[in-house]
Design a protein around this motif. Structure first.
Motif, PDB file in Angstrom:
ATOM      1  N   ASN A 120      -2.529   4.331  -1.250  1.00 24.41           N
ATOM      2  CA  ASN A 120      -2.646   4.683  -2.666  1.00 24.41           C
ATOM      3  C   ASN A 120      -1.374   4.418  -3.453  1.00 24.41           C
ATOM      4  O   ASN A 120      -1.377   4.544  -4.679  1.00 24.41           O
ATOM      5  CB  ASN A 120      -3.015   6.168  -2.801  1.00 24.41           C
ATOM      6  N   CYS A 121      -0.311   4.074  -2.756  1.00 20.68           N
ATOM      7  CA  CYS A 121       0.973   3.845  -3.427  1.00 20.68           C
ATOM      8  C   CYS A 121       1.626   2.610  -2.819  1.00 20.68           C
ATOM      9  O   CYS A 121       2.303   2.700  -1.793  1.00 20.68           O
ATOM     10  CB  CYS A 121       1.887   5.068  -3.288  1.00 20.68           C
ATOM     11  N   LEU A 122       1.418   1.469  -3.451  1.00 21.08           N
ATOM     12  CA  LEU A 122       1.954   0.208  -2.945  1.00 21.08           C
ATOM     13  C   LEU A 122       3.347  -0.028  -3.504  1.00 21.08           C
ATOM     14  O   LEU A 122       3.640  -1.087  -4.082  1.00 21.08           O
ATOM     15  CB  LEU A 122       1.020  -0.944  -3.313  1.00 21.08           C
ATOM     16  N   HIS A 123       4.209   0.953  -3.301  1.00 25.49           N
ATOM     17  CA  HIS A 123       5.589   0.837  -3.742  1.00 25.49           C
ATOM     18  C   HIS A 123       6.450   0.473  -2.539  1.00 25.49           C
ATOM     19  O   HIS A 123       6.374   1.106  -1.480  1.00 25.49           O
ATOM     20  CB  HIS A 123       6.068   2.144  -4.365  1.00 25.49           C
ATOM     21  N   ILE A 124       7.280  -0.536  -2.693  1.00 22.32           N
ATOM     22  CA  ILE A 124       8.022  -1.084  -1.566  1.00 22.32           C
ATOM     23  C   ILE A 124       8.957  -0.051  -0.942  1.00 22.32           C
ATOM     24  O   ILE A 124       9.174  -0.046   0.276  1.00 22.32           O
ATOM     25  CB  ILE A 124       8.791  -2.348  -2.007  1.00 22.32           C
ATOM     26  N   SER A 125       9.488   0.848  -1.751  1.00 19.43           N
ATOM     27  CA  SER A 125      10.408   1.858  -1.213  1.00 19.43           C
ATOM     28  C   SER A 125       9.695   2.798  -0.259  1.00 19.43           C
ATOM     29  O   SER A 125      10.235   3.169   0.798  1.00 19.43           O
ATOM     30  CB  SER A 125      11.054   2.648  -2.356  1.00 19.43           C
ATOM     31  N   LEU A 126       8.476   3.205  -0.594  1.00 19.47           N
ATOM     32  CA  LEU A 126       7.712   4.083   0.286  1.00 19.47           C
ATOM     33  C   LEU A 126       7.371   3.380   1.592  1.00 19.47           C
ATOM     34  O   LEU A 126       7.471   3.973   2.685  1.00 19.47           O
ATOM     35  CB  LEU A 126       6.441   4.542  -0.416  1.00 19.47           C
ATOM     36  N   TRP A 127       7.004   2.127   1.525  1.00 18.55           N
ATOM     37  CA  TRP A 127       6.632   1.394   2.734  1.00 18.55           C
ATOM     38  C   TRP A 127       7.843   1.138   3.622  1.00 18.55           C
ATOM     39  O   TRP A 127       7.726   1.116   4.857  1.00 18.55           O
ATOM     40  CB  TRP A 127       5.952   0.081   2.349  1.00 18.55           C
ATOM     41  N   ARG A 128       9.008   0.930   3.040  1.00 19.37           N
ATOM     42  CA  ARG A 128      10.212   0.772   3.859  1.00 19.37           C
ATOM     43  C   ARG A 128      10.570   2.085   4.549  1.00 19.37           C
ATOM     44  O   ARG A 128      11.054   2.090   5.698  1.00 19.37           O
ATOM     45  CB  ARG A 128      11.374   0.297   2.991  1.00 19.37           C
ATOM     46  N   CYS A 129      10.322   3.185   3.851  1.00 18.43           N
ATOM     47  CA  CYS A 129      10.515   4.489   4.485  1.00 18.43           C
ATOM     48  C   CYS A 129       9.558   4.651   5.668  1.00 18.43           C
ATOM     49  O   CYS A 129       9.918   5.185   6.728  1.00 18.43           O
ATOM     50  CB  CYS A 129      10.313   5.587   3.454  1.00 18.43           C
ATOM     51  N   TYR A 130       8.344   4.167   5.495  1.00 17.71           N
ATOM     52  CA  TYR A 130       7.348   4.244   6.569  1.00 17.71           C
ATOM     53  C   TYR A 130       7.772   3.417   7.774  1.00 17.71           C
ATOM     54  O   TYR A 130       7.696   3.883   8.928  1.00 17.71           O
ATOM     55  CB  TYR A 130       6.003   3.764   6.028  1.00 17.71           C
ATOM     56  N   ILE A 131       8.250   2.175   7.547  1.00 22.49           N
ATOM     57  CA  ILE A 131       8.620   1.324   8.677  1.00 22.49           C
ATOM     58  C   ILE A 131       9.850   1.870   9.390  1.00 22.49           C
ATOM     59  O   ILE A 131       9.983   1.749  10.629  1.00 22.49           O
ATOM     60  CB  ILE A 131       8.820  -0.131   8.216  1.00 22.49           C
TER      61      ILE A 131
END
Length: 695
Positions: free
Chosen positions: A19-30
Motif C-alpha cells: 500500500n506504500c510504494l515509497h522507496i525509503s520504506l522498502w529499503r527499510c524492509y530489505i
C-alpha cells in the motif's frame, strides 16, 4: 523477545508494503530481511535474494531506486561460490541484473553503466565489446529520459499526506504535477516494450494514489487506462478499491456500473445500482431513474414498469421520476397513452410544481393537443401563487404567440401583466404596455425585430420607467437577460445612457505600465533660443519614433512639448491625452508674439525627453541661469523668429551671434561644454546657453 519483535515487524511490513510504494520504506524492509537472515547461511542468502527480487518487482521503476539496484548487485557479487558452474551462474545473474538496471531511468543510471562496463571488461573484453555496443543506445535513452523525468518529479511534494480534496492552491498544484507525470509516462518516451511500459505506468499510478487517495478523478483515470488496454478485470478491481477509498462517491458508482454493463457483467452492475438506492431524497430519485433505464436495457420494458410502480410509492419520490418514466414510455416504447396516463397520475401529486407543469405541457405540445395545453395552463395558474408562476405565465404567453391568434395572444399577455403586477412594487408601470412587449412577441430564437442599439435603448428606458418614482443615489448596472431573454446585450449600454453628472471617470488600468525607476535616465538636452523647425534636434538617446515626431512638428508645438512638466513615472496613453486636450478650452495668450518668444526662445521651462518619450526638465540650477538671461533673449526674439531659415553652418551662426552685440570689443566666444552652440548629448543638439568673456 527479539523473535516476537521480528514477527511483529513482519506483520507490519506485510500490511503496509503493497500500500506504500515509497522507496525509503522498502529499503527499510530489505535491511530488516538481511538482518534476520544474516546468520542463516545459504538458506538465509536465498531468502534475501527473493526479498530483493520481490522489492525490485514493485519499486524497481522508481526514479530513486538506483541505490537499491547497486545494493542488489553487490549482494550477488558477495555470494559465496564453490564450483565453476556456480561461478558462471553468478556471473550470468549479475549480468542480467546490470542489463535490467541500466534500462531504468534512475538517479544512478550513469554509475550503474560505468560499473557494468568494468564488470564486462573484467570477465571478457571480447564479449564485452559486443554487449556494450548493444546496450549503449539503451543506456543513452534511459539517461535522457531520466533528465526529462526529473523535471516532473521535482514538482511533486513527497512529504504530504493523503487527505480529501480541499481546493487549496497547493493541493491543485500537486494534482496537476502528478497528472503531468502520468501523461509523460503514458507517452512511453523511452520506447520500451509494451509490457515494461505498462508496468512503469502502473507503478506511477500507484504512487500517485498514495498522495491523491481521495481524488475520484485519479481513480477513474486509472480504471479507464486499464479498460483502454483491454484489462477489464484490472479495471474492475480498481473501481472496487476506489469505492472503498471514497465510499460515498456516487459518480464513481455510476462509472463502475457502466463499465460492468458494457462488458456484460449485468449482475455486478445491478448490485452497484442497488447500492445507490439508499441515499437521500434527490439522490434516490436520480438512482431510481437510472435504475429504471438500466432495467429497460437489460431486462425489458416490463421489469422497468414494475419497478416504477414500486418506486413511485416511496415518500421521497419526486416529480422527476414521473417525467423520466413517461418520457421513456413515449420516446422508447412509442406508447403515448401510457405516457399521458403517467403524467396525469403525477399531476394529482405535483400540481404545485411549476417544473412538472412545464414538462407536461411540452409533452402535450408534441401530441399537438393544444386544447389540453390551454386547459393545463389555466388549471395550474389558478392554483399556483403569483411568485411561483412567473415561468408558467411566460411559457403560456409564448405558446399563444406561436400557436394562438392575435386576440388570445394579447389577452394572455394582459392577464400575465396583471397577475405579475401583484408581486411588483410599482403595479402601475408593470401593467402598462411598452414597446418592449412588441420586441418580446415578435422575436424568434436569436432573431430580433430591432438592432442591438435599439435594444439597449429600450432596456434602459424600461429600467428608468420602473425607477421613475425612486430617488436614485447611485447608478445601477442591470442585466438584460432577465427582461429580454437576449443574453447580456440588452443592458450593455446602460453606463453610456446614464446622466453625465452621474458618470464616474475611472482610469484605464489596462493601459498602465509598471513604473521602474531604473528606466528613468537623465538626458541633458537643450535647444538654442532661436531654433526653428530645422533645428528641432534631439539627443541620440531618443527613440526613432520621437525623433521622427519632433522633425515634423511646427515651432509652436515643439515649444509646447518642451514646456511640458517632467513625468517621473509610466508614460501616459497618448490617445487619451489628445482626446482630453481636444475637449478642453485652452486660454488664449495676450500677445502671440511675446508668448511665442518666451516659450520658444527663452530657457524658462526648457525641457528634454527621456528615453521612453516622457518629458524631463533640466536641473534647477540650469533653469535659474537661463532665467537670468531671459530678459536679454526676449529682446532679440522677434528678430530671430522673423528669419525664414537659419543657416546650418556653424561659422555663419557665430556671425549672427556677433551681430547681436555679443562679440563687439574683442569678445571671445567660449566653446566649452556650456558655451553657445556647443554640442551636448553626443553632438546631436545645440546648447542655447551663451557664455562670453570680454577684455
Amino acid at each position: 523477545m527479539a523473535t516476537n519483535n521480528d514477527e511483529a515487524a513482519k506483520q507490519i511490513f506485510s500490511r503496509c508494503l503493497l500500500n506504500c510504494l515509497h522507496i525509503s520504506l522498502w529499503r527499510c524492509y530489505i535491511n530488516f530481511i538481511r538482518r534476520i537472515n544474516d546468520k542463516r547461511g545459504s538458506e538465509g542468502l536465498d531468502e534475501t535474494k527473493k526479498a530483493f527480487d520481490f522489492m525490485l518487482n514493485y519499486v524497481g521503476n522508481d526514479a530513486a531506486s538506483g541505490p537499491v539496484w547497486m545494493e542488489y548487485i553487490n549482494f550477488l557479487k558477495s555470494m559465496p561460490v564453490v564450483t565453476p558452474h556456480e561461478e558462471s551462474h553468478r556471473m550470468t545473474t549479475v549480468r542480467k541484473v546490470y542489463q535490467k538496471a541500466i534500462l531504468v531511468p534512475t538517479n544512478h543510471v550513469e554509475q550503474l553503466w560505468k560499473d557494468y562496463e568494468n564488470f564486462e571488461n573484467s570477465v571478457s573484453r571480447t564479449l564485452a565489446k559486443g554487449l556494450l555496443s548493444e546496450y549503449q543506445p539503451k543506456f543513452n535513452s534511459a539517461k535522457a529520459v531520466y533528465r526529462e523525468r526529473k523535471k516532473y518529479i521535482d514538482d511533486i511534494d513527497w512529504n504530504v499526506l493523503a487527505t480529501p480534496p480541499t481546493g487549496s492552491y497547493k493541493e491543485e498544484q500537486q494534482c496537476m504535477a502528478w497528472k503531468r507525470l502520468l501523461v509523460f509516462e503514458k507517452g512511453n518516451p523511452q520506447r520500451i516494450d509494451a509490457t515494461t511500459a505498462n508496468r512503469r505506468i502502473t507503478f506511477t499510478y500507484e504512487q500517485c494514489l498514495m498522495y491523491l487517495y481521495h481524488h475520484p478523478d485519479i481513480w477513474y483515470d486509472y480504471a479507464m487506462w486499464h479498460v483502454k488496454n483491454g484489462s477489464m478485470d484490472s479495471a474492475s478491481k480498481i473501481f472496487q478499491r476506489a469505492l472503498k477509498a471514497i465510499h460515498d462517491s456516487e459518480v464513481l458508482k455510476y462509472a463502475f456500473a457502466e463499465m460492468e454493463e458494457s462488458r456484460g457483467a449485468i449482475q455486478t452492475a445491478k448490485t452497484v445500482y442497488e447500492s445507490l438506492l439508499g441515499e437521500n431524497a434527490s439522490e434516490t430519485s436520480l438512482a431510481n431513474i437510472q435504475f429504471i433505464r438500466f432495467l429497460r436495457r437489460t431486462e425489458g420494458t416490463e421489469a422497468a414498469r414494475k419497478y416504477f410502480l414500486d418506486a413511485r410509492k416511496s415518500p421521497s419520490c419526486t416529480y422527476h421520476l414521473y417525467v423520466a418514466y413517461a418520457t421513456m414510455a413515449f420516446c422508447v416504447d412509442k406508447d403515448a397513452k401510457v405516457a399521458q396516463s403517467v403524467f396525469e397520475a403525477g399531476l394529482k401529486r405535483f400540481m404545485h410544481e411549476p417544473g412538472y407543469i412545464l414538462e407536461y405541457t411540452d409533452f402535450l405540445c408534441r401530441l399537438n393537443d393544444d386544447r389540453n395545453v390551454r386547459a393545463l395552463f389555466e388549471r395550474a395558474l389558478s392554483l399556483l401563487p403569483p411568485e411561483e408562476s412567473t415561468e408558467v405565465w411566460r411559457r403560456f404567453a409564448q405558446f399563444e404567440q406561436n400557436y394562438g391568434d392575435l386576440s388570445s395572444m394579447l389577452k394572455v399577455e394582459q392577464r400575465r401583466k396583471e397577475a405579475l403586477s401583484r408581486t411588483s412594487e410599482d403595479a402601475l408601470s408593470a401593467s402598462e404596455n411598452t414597446l418592449h412587449d412588441i420586441v418580446s412577441r415578435y422575436s424568434y430564437m436569436d432573431l430580433w425585430p430591432c438592432s442591438s442599439k435599439e435594444l439597449d435603448y429600450l432596456a434602459r428606458q424600461e429600467w428608468l420607467a420602473k425607477n421613475i418614482v425612486k430617488k436614485v443615489e447611485k447608478p445601477a448596472m442591470l442585466n438584460s437577460g432577465s427582461m429580454l431573454d437576449k443574453g447580456a446585450a440588452g443592458f450593455s449600454a446602460s453606463a453610456r445612457l446614464l446622466p453625465q453628472s452621474a458618470k464616474v471617470v475611472r482610469p484605464e488600468t489596462s493601459q498602465m505600465v509598471i513604473y521602474d525607476p531604473r528606466q528613468m535616465k537623465e538626458w541633458e538636452i537643450t535647444v538654442d533660443s532661436w531654433a526653428g523647425p530645422e533645428f528641432a534636434a534631439t539627443s541620440s538617446g531618443y527613440t526613432k519614433e520621437v525623433e521622427a515626431t519632433l522633425k515634423v512638428l511646427s515651432p509652436s508645438m515643439v515649444s509646447f512639448i518642451k514646456n511640458l512638466p517632467a513625468i517621473e513615472g509610466p508614460s501616459p496613453d497618448i490617445d487619451v491625452v489628445l482626446s482630453v486636450l481636444l475637449q478642453s478650452t485652452l486660454p488664449v495668450a495676450q500677445s502671440a508674439g511675446k508668448a511665442g518668444g518666451v516659450s520658444e526662445l527663452s530657457g524658462v521651462g526648457k525641457t528634454g525627453l527621456n528615453q521612453n518619450g516622457s518629458v524631463h526638465r533640466p536641473p534647477r540650477e540650469r533653469r535659474k541661469d537661463v532665467e537670468r538671461q531671459g530678459a536679454q533673449e526676449e529682446e532679440d526674439a522677434s528678430a530671430v523668429q522673423s528669419r525664414a531659415a537659419v543657416p546650418r553652418d556653424i561659422f555663419r551662426l557665430r556671425q549672427i551671434q556677433r551681430s547681436r552685440g555679443l562679440g563687439v570689443g574683442g569678445a571671445a566666444v567660449s566653446q566649452s561644454g556650456s558655451s553657445a552652440f556647443s554640442f551636448s548629448g553626443g553632438g546631436s543638439a545645440f546648447s542655447g546657453d551663451h557664455s562670453a568673456s570680454t577684455d
